[in-house]
Scaffold this motif. Sequence first.
Motif, mmCIF file in Angstrom:
data_model
loop_
_atom_site.group_PDB
_atom_site.id
_atom_site.type_symbol
_atom_site.label_atom_id
_atom_site.label_comp_id
_atom_site.label_asym_id
_atom_site.label_seq_id
_atom_site.Cartn_x
_atom_site.Cartn_y
_atom_site.Cartn_z
ATOM 1 N N ALA A 1 54.855 64.415 22.702
ATOM 2 C CA ALA A 1 55.764 65.528 22.974
ATOM 3 C C ALA A 1 56.605 65.346 24.233
ATOM 4 O O ALA A 1 57.531 66.115 24.467
ATOM 5 N N VAL A 2 56.319 64.327 25.054
ATOM 6 C CA VAL A 2 57.069 64.141 26.301
ATOM 7 C C VAL A 2 57.444 62.669 26.438
ATOM 8 O O VAL A 2 56.852 61.789 25.807
ATOM 9 N N ALA A 3 58.411 62.427 27.300
ATOM 10 C CA ALA A 3 58.771 61.043 27.608
ATOM 11 C C ALA A 3 57.710 60.454 28.540
ATOM 12 O O ALA A 3 57.095 61.179 29.315
ATOM 13 N N PRO A 4 57.457 59.155 28.465
ATOM 14 C CA PRO A 4 56.472 58.543 29.370
ATOM 15 C C PRO A 4 56.798 58.829 30.836
ATOM 16 O O PRO A 4 57.968 58.951 31.220
ATOM 17 N N LEU A 5 55.768 58.916 31.643
ATOM 18 C CA LEU A 5 55.919 59.286 33.051
ATOM 19 C C LEU A 5 56.682 58.231 33.845
ATOM 20 O O LEU A 5 57.630 58.525 34.572
ATOM 21 N N HIS A 6 56.269 56.962 33.729
ATOM 22 C CA HIS A 6 56.932 55.859 34.444
ATOM 23 C C HIS A 6 56.530 54.553 33.758
ATOM 24 O O HIS A 6 55.714 53.781 34.268
ATOM 25 N N LEU B 1 44.101 77.102 32.761
ATOM 26 C CA LEU B 1 44.958 76.028 33.265
ATOM 27 C C LEU B 1 46.010 75.665 32.229
ATOM 28 O O LEU B 1 47.190 75.512 32.566
ATOM 29 N N PHE B 2 45.595 75.516 30.981
ATOM 30 C CA PHE B 2 46.557 75.177 29.928
ATOM 31 C C PHE B 2 47.637 76.253 29.810
ATOM 32 O O PHE B 2 48.811 75.941 29.590
ATOM 33 N N ASP B 3 47.259 77.512 29.936
ATOM 34 C CA ASP B 3 48.237 78.605 29.852
ATOM 35 C C ASP B 3 49.173 78.595 31.058
ATOM 36 O O ASP B 3 50.378 78.839 30.925
ATOM 37 N N CYS B 4 48.620 78.309 32.233
ATOM 38 C CA CYS B 4 49.414 78.300 33.466
ATOM 39 C C CYS B 4 50.395 77.130 33.476
ATOM 40 O O CYS B 4 51.530 77.265 33.932
ATOM 41 N N ALA B 5 49.939 75.980 32.963
ATOM 42 C CA ALA B 5 50.771 74.775 32.953
ATOM 43 C C ALA B 5 51.247 74.494 31.535
ATOM 44 O O ALA B 5 51.126 73.368 31.040
ATOM 45 N N ARG B 6 51.795 75.498 30.897
ATOM 46 C CA ARG B 6 52.160 75.392 29.486
ATOM 47 C C ARG B 6 53.176 74.287 29.214
ATOM 48 O O ARG B 6 53.175 73.682 28.136
ATOM 49 N N ASP B 7 54.051 74.028 30.176
ATOM 50 C CA ASP B 7 55.084 73.009 29.977
ATOM 51 C C ASP B 7 54.846 71.750 30.808
ATOM 52 O O ASP B 7 55.489 70.722 30.568
ATOM 53 N N ALA B 8 53.965 71.823 31.796
ATOM 54 C CA ALA B 8 53.749 70.693 32.708
ATOM 55 C C ALA B 8 52.859 69.631 32.073
ATOM 56 O O ALA B 8 52.121 69.890 31.129
ATOM 57 N N ARG B 9 52.954 68.438 32.603
ATOM 58 C CA ARG B 9 52.023 67.379 32.221
ATOM 59 C C ARG B 9 50.681 67.644 32.899
ATOM 60 O O ARG B 9 50.627 68.132 34.035
ATOM 61 N N ILE B 10 49.599 67.280 32.221
ATOM 62 C CA ILE B 10 48.254 67.487 32.771
ATOM 63 C C ILE B 10 47.438 66.212 32.586
ATOM 64 O O ILE B 10 47.426 65.625 31.498
ATOM 65 N N ILE B 11 46.782 65.789 33.652
ATOM 66 C CA ILE B 11 45.841 64.671 33.583
ATOM 67 C C ILE B 11 44.453 65.226 33.879
ATOM 68 O O ILE B 11 44.222 65.808 34.946
ATOM 69 N N LEU B 12 43.545 65.065 32.943
ATOM 70 C CA LEU B 12 42.164 65.505 33.119
ATOM 71 C C LEU B 12 41.341 64.288 33.531
ATOM 72 O O LEU B 12 41.138 63.369 32.736
ATOM 73 N N SER B 13 40.901 64.279 34.777
ATOM 74 C CA SER B 13 40.175 63.145 35.327
ATOM 75 C C SER B 13 38.708 63.524 35.482
ATOM 76 O O SER B 13 38.375 64.480 36.182
ATOM 77 N N GLY B 14 37.829 62.793 34.819
ATOM 78 C CA GLY B 14 36.421 63.141 34.916
ATOM 79 C C GLY B 14 35.549 62.257 34.043
ATOM 80 O O GLY B 14 36.023 61.307 33.411
ATOM 81 N N ASP B 15 34.269 62.611 34.008
ATOM 82 C CA ASP B 15 33.273 61.838 33.256
ATOM 83 C C ASP B 15 32.318 62.828 32.607
ATOM 84 O O ASP B 15 31.538 63.490 33.299
ATOM 85 N N SER C 1 52.975 59.253 25.780
ATOM 86 C CA SER C 1 53.930 60.336 25.508
ATOM 87 C C SER C 1 53.200 61.641 25.203
ATOM 88 O O SER C 1 53.799 62.596 24.737
ATOM 89 N N ASP C 2 51.892 61.679 25.483
ATOM 90 C CA ASP C 2 51.116 62.915 25.317
ATOM 91 C C ASP C 2 51.229 63.753 26.584
ATOM 92 O O ASP C 2 51.056 63.241 27.699
ATOM 93 N N ARG C 3 51.475 65.037 26.408
ATOM 94 C CA ARG C 3 51.618 65.937 27.573
ATOM 95 C C ARG C 3 50.300 66.089 28.313
ATOM 96 O O ARG C 3 50.271 66.186 29.543
ATOM 97 N N ILE C 4 49.196 66.120 27.588
ATOM 98 C CA ILE C 4 47.869 66.245 28.199
ATOM 99 C C ILE C 4 47.100 64.967 27.907
ATOM 100 O O ILE C 4 46.882 64.608 26.747
ATOM 101 N N THR C 5 46.716 64.275 28.949
ATOM 102 C CA THR C 5 46.008 63.010 28.785
ATOM 103 C C THR C 5 44.865 62.947 29.778
ATOM 104 O O THR C 5 44.633 63.893 30.534
ATOM 105 N N THR D 1 46.266 73.067 21.701
ATOM 106 C CA THR D 1 47.174 72.774 22.805
ATOM 107 C C THR D 1 47.267 71.274 23.044
ATOM 108 O O THR D 1 48.351 70.729 23.255
ATOM 109 N N VAL D 2 46.128 70.587 23.014
ATOM 110 C CA VAL D 2 46.137 69.131 23.199
ATOM 111 C C VAL D 2 46.872 68.456 22.053
ATOM 112 O O VAL D 2 47.736 67.597 22.269
ATOM 113 N N ASN D 3 46.560 68.835 20.828
ATOM 114 C CA ASN D 3 47.191 68.199 19.668
ATOM 115 C C ASN D 3 48.691 68.451 19.615
ATOM 116 O O ASN D 3 49.468 67.568 19.241
#
Length: 603
Positions: free
Chosen positions: A85-90, A201-215, A114-118, A78-80
């Motif tokens: 796959a998307v246009a830059p956010l801003h 989460l990936f299945d629920c947000a199949r088309d949405a952009r996702i930011i994974l924030s953590g350490d 331009s990555d959907r999941i970052t 899903t990440v790859n």
Amino acid sequence: MVPVNVAGMTLSKQAVVFERKSVVPEHELLSVALSHRLGAVDLNHLKAAVKHLPDLVKTERGFSTQKILATELDLIQTVNAGCDAVAPLHPGYKPADWLGEDQRRAIYHVLRTSDRITGLRGLAGSGKTTALRELVAACKEAKIEPFFCAPTAAATEVLRKEGFEAKTLLSLLLSKQPLSKDKLVVLDEAGAVGMDDMKRLFDCARDARIILSGDTGQHASVARGDALRILERHSNFKSGQLTAIRRQRKAAYRKAVELAAQKRTVEAFAQLERMGAVTEILADGPHDLHDSAAKSYLKALAENKSALLVAPTWNEIEAVTEKIRTALKTSGRLAGEEKEFQVFDSLSWTEAQKRDARQYRPGMAIHFHRRGHGFNKNETVAVVAVENDSLKVQRADGTEAFFPLGQGSTMCDVGEKRKLNIAAGDKLLLQANAVAVRKHFINGELVEVRAIQGDSVVLADGRVIPADYRTFTHGYAVTSHAAQGKTVDEVLVVASSRSLPAVHQEQFYVSISRGREHCQIFTDDSDLLRSHVTHSSARLAAVEAMPQRDLLQTILQRGNRFLKRFRQRLAQPISIESTISTERSNNEIKPTEQRKPTYRISV
């Protein structure tokens, strides 16, 4: 010989061993399987039968399952698939000039990728909240509404207090809220999310952009699968990096935390020793380490500083808590008479354990956090007897009822009752989520008692703990899991040699990084402690334990979408111990950090 189907039937009940691990050593799997049918199954026959079970996957380090391996590969795929796959956010947004250089770079990454999941990787105390606020400002300009969520109620409450509209990850998944391609999901504390919830989460947000924030250097999820770590090491996942630690005000202390964040724990420990922040004292005696830690805690409070004691085990916590409360009573800071409460202590069982009748004993307590099977929400009952696949339980009014095991396990928690004395002025740690009279009580929240009125506890902030909420304990000292996400002036770490089995690299990093001004470690054996803080608690993933030939075959069998890239890889020498693809430069934490060899999977 035991037929394969008998062994399969025996092993099919062993979900408990895979609920918190993706790879299980053979001896552990066989031990649990044999315990279900004592004397009925021959060990050698069972070993032979296990090799033919279709649901199990043999690895170089034990066994995994087909489902676990498939889920890990799905996450990676899903990440790859979302790369470029998307246009830059801003891309044209200019972050505020007063932000740190690393904060601006991290925000640029998130807004220009331009990555959907970052990702947005923030080390402990690196100003992640400030970066997220700047992200919200950029989203507002781009007319994109971000959805913030976190894996726990405590982490979600932190987001809310910082001004973000947030909900728990579970709440987001259950809401079935449409998450289209113009939506942005920000998952905070993503390192604490297990593999299965990440896939949901990936299945629920199949088309949405996702930011994974953590350490991933801090505590991982309790459930199996260190999802974010797997993505960082085995997919093309990239993160904006917050590398400058800002929480610690003194350079020497900040240096120790930086070293711990880089997994250079021996050097971090040495730095703390040079600072005089490691106190070695006998575990027993008239002035033991618990007494010393308690005195330091009380001294900080007397100086109007916020302080937190962190210990690896509950035995350690109870020992230092007793010292603190004794001193508070002597000084008069715990006013009035104590009242005894019957509180609920969770055993932290997995779902598989809760469904297993053999785990229960008379006297255990069951607390219902949802209504069902004739039991009310927040009701607590006592186990009287185990009968087949049901429990005979006794209610508070003395009446008895039956609770069927199985699907009902998701609506309750299993634990034990114990007595807890509380007085006005006590600090408490809340250990369950609840809502009463439109007031929220958050698991992991530290509160102070203002008064006790009958069976109710009045808190300093005016909230009243209701009579049916009894999931709390004293809150002077906490585990590093409960400490994660908290910031105080002084953090005091207690770790005697008796608690060292619970000490590891991630526990050490979280513990020492809570303070702004000062950190002090109390131990009875600094040499032993130094050796234990180098051990990582990171769990092995199935993709990391699979023989490379088998892993490649599994990936190829998943469909033609993998074939083109793997034909290119098959022509190269492959070893899980060496890096196949070049690490992307902005996936580094610091130039000095030495990453372990990474096997990246392109699917």
